[in-house]
Design an enzyme around this catalytic site. Structure first.
Site, PDB file in Angstrom:
ATOM      1  N   SER A  18       0.833  -1.197   0.000  1.00  0.00           N
ATOM      2  CA  SER A  18       0.000   0.000   0.000  1.00  0.00           C
ATOM      3  C   SER A  18       0.872   1.255   0.000  1.00  0.00           C
ATOM      4  O   SER A  18       1.688   1.440  -0.892  1.00  0.00           O
ATOM      5  CB  SER A  18      -0.957  -0.058   1.190  1.00  0.00           C
ATOM      6  OG  SER A  18      -1.963   0.913   1.076  1.00  0.00           O
ATOM      7  N   HIS A  37      -1.590  -1.018  -5.106  1.00  0.00           N
ATOM      8  CA  HIS A  37      -3.017  -1.036  -5.424  1.00  0.00           C
ATOM      9  C   HIS A  37      -3.178  -0.763  -6.922  1.00  0.00           C
ATOM     10  O   HIS A  37      -2.415  -0.039  -7.522  1.00  0.00           O
ATOM     11  CB  HIS A  37      -3.758   0.049  -4.647  1.00  0.00           C
ATOM     12  CG  HIS A  37      -3.807  -0.192  -3.189  1.00  0.00           C
ATOM     13  ND1 HIS A  37      -4.662  -1.110  -2.615  1.00  0.00           N
ATOM     14  CD2 HIS A  37      -3.118   0.356  -2.160  1.00  0.00           C
ATOM     15  CE1 HIS A  37      -4.497  -1.103  -1.302  1.00  0.00           C
ATOM     16  NE2 HIS A  37      -3.551  -0.221  -1.002  1.00  0.00           N
TER      17      HIS A  37
END
Length: 110
Positions: free
Chosen positions: A86, A109
């Site tokens: 992330s 992501h």
């Protein structure tokens, strides 16, 4: 330099900053602390290693860390020791260069 929690200096003057844990003002990796440590590391030597093992965290704290590392005048090398997921993966990508073992993970992501 011992007053800093996430930083170590070796005999050759290479400073290492550890970004181990979640990113955010109330977690282990705080943007203000990392910025101060990076400035101290720049004073101590021209080579800085940033070692990452983080599941990510707060986007705005991560962006501040990213910009601090990206704008550093030091020779910054990024190492992914375990996981950079992330927001931690975004920080890892500002490396000059980025190194990781075949067992480490980088999760972005889509």
């Amino acid at each position: 330099m011992s007053r800093f929690f996430n930083i170590q200096t070796d005999a050759e003057g290479v400073c290492t900053i550890f970004l181990y844990g979640d990113i955010g003002d109330y977690y282990e990796v705080q943007s203000g602390r990392v910025a101060r440590e990076l400035l101290e590391a720049e004073k101590a030597g021209s080579r800085i290693h940033v070692r990452i093992n983080s599941n990510g965290g707060d986007v705005y704290c991560g962006i501040a860390i990213y910009n601090t590392i990206k704008n550093s005048k030091a020779d910054v090398h990024i190492y992914v020791d375990g996981i950079a997921a992330s927001m931690a993966s975004v920080i890892a990508l500002c490396g000059k260069p980025v190194e990781m073992s075949k067992y480490a993970r980088l999760m972005l992501h889509s």
